[in-house]
Design an enzyme around this catalytic site. Structure first.
Site, PDB file in Angstrom:
ATOM      1  N   LYS A 109       0.845  -1.181   0.000  1.00  0.00           N
ATOM      2  CA  LYS A 109       0.000   0.000   0.000  1.00  0.00           C
ATOM      3  C   LYS A 109       0.888   1.240   0.000  1.00  0.00           C
ATOM      4  CE  LYS A 109      -3.493   2.788   0.670  1.00  0.00           C
ATOM      5  NZ  LYS A 109      -4.375   3.147  -0.439  1.00  0.00           N
ATOM      6  N   CYS A 130      -1.822  10.230  -6.185  1.00  0.00           N
ATOM      7  CA  CYS A 130      -3.029   9.893  -5.430  1.00  0.00           C
ATOM      8  C   CYS A 130      -4.046  11.025  -5.552  1.00  0.00           C
ATOM      9  CB  CYS A 130      -2.704   9.647  -3.961  1.00  0.00           C
ATOM     10  SG  CYS A 130      -4.180   9.236  -2.993  1.00  0.00           S
TER      11      CYS A 130
END
Length: 311
Positions: A47, A129
């Protein structure tokens, strides 16, 4: 006919050309172990982590329908040290640490940690992101991207690394990004691309947004993304012949993997399909890719990698 699907990302050797997209089944060590132990993953990526633990955005923050998903997770993760510790004894297949520092101070600390840990090879810096509230994507500000890459290379020295990019849509933006990316000799791969940021999906019955954060805006994944991912791979492959490309977006079957590689990817990451269907996704992709290669008479990936034909 025997088919060889081995590949490389930078200096990292993969037995098969697919693995998870960062963010999918990789937040905790139990899920990471399952990915690592799967015979049909060529690698594992963690992650995207920040320096410390982060809970992410409020629920509901993920929804999936027929054509794909929307999410605004907001980088929930267990912090850099958690993933770095898990990686210590992993040496039978590549493990890529993905990181998305929240600011320059975090970037400085994380990059120094990566530099000092020899077992972290080819880390992936996430410049893309779209789901952190009030934090723009570095990959859409070319000055910020250049400054970030300069900082990374100055700290890492000769250590190789990769970056995860947002999707681009205009040829001039591919030119700008490629001019910056090609300048850094230790940049060994790019992952393209992250989800299509700030999309909106609506529930007709309730007349509500599908997710709560950012007034319902989130990253679009799944089948929606396949044409965009292929375009990004193709256009960067033309401009950056010395940098490996990891494709990401819209992969549900072996044909999708084949198309990513045909466009120029050396490997692919799988997101929405993996989230919805679990680890068995990789066995399915392997069998379907092998079947398609045999049908077409290809014995290895390099026989068709980047060899898309223009009609």
């Amino acid at each position: 006919m025997n088919c060889n699907v081995q590949t490389r990302i930078g200096e990292q050797f993969l037995e098969v050309p697919f693995y998870n997209a960062s963010g999918v089944l990789c937040v905790n060590t139990n899920d990471l172990d399952k990915l690592y132990e799967c015979n049909y993953t060529g690698a594992v990526v963690t992650k995207s982590c920040t320096l410390k633990y982060r809970s992410g955005n409020p629920e509901p923050r993920y929804w999936c329908g027929e054509y794909g998903s929307i999410n605004s997770s907001g980088l929930p993760n267990n912090g850099f040290d958690y993933y770095a510790k898990w990686m210590i004894d992993k040496n039978t297949k590549p493990v890529f640490l993905s990181t998305s520092p929240m600011n320059k101070n975090e970037l400085n600390i994380i990059a120094n940690k990566i530099r000092d840990l020899d077992y972290i090879k080819n880390p992936e810096f996430n410049l893309s992101c779209p789901n952190v509230i009030n934090k723009p994507q570095i990959g859409y500000s070319f000055d910020d991207m250049k400054n970030t890459l300069q900082m990374i290379t100055e700290i890492l020295g000769e250590k190789k690394f990769g970056v995860k990019l947002p999707p681009y849509f205009d040829p001039i933006h591919f030119d700008y990004a490629s001019d910056i990316l090609s300048y850094y000799n230790t940049l060994s791969y790019i992952t393209c691309s992250n989800s299509i940021g700030n999309g909106l999906l609506i529930n007709t019955e309730t007349e509500e947004t599908r997710i709560r954060p950012k007034n319902g805006l989130g990253g679009i994944g799944g089948k929606y993304c396949l044409p965009v991912a292929l375009s990004n791979i193709f256009q960067f492959n033309e401009r950056l012949p010395n940098i490996d490309i990891v494709g990401c977006g819209g992969i549900y079957n072996g044909e999708d993997v084949f198309q990513h590689i045909l466009a120029g990817a050396c490997a692919v990451q799988v997101g929405t399909c993996l989230y919805e269907n679990g680890i068995s996704t990789f066995n399915k992709l392997y069998n379907e890719l092998i079947e398609l290669m045999r049908k077409k008479g290809y014995k290895c990936l390099n026989e068709f990698k980047g060899k898309i034909k223009i009609i």
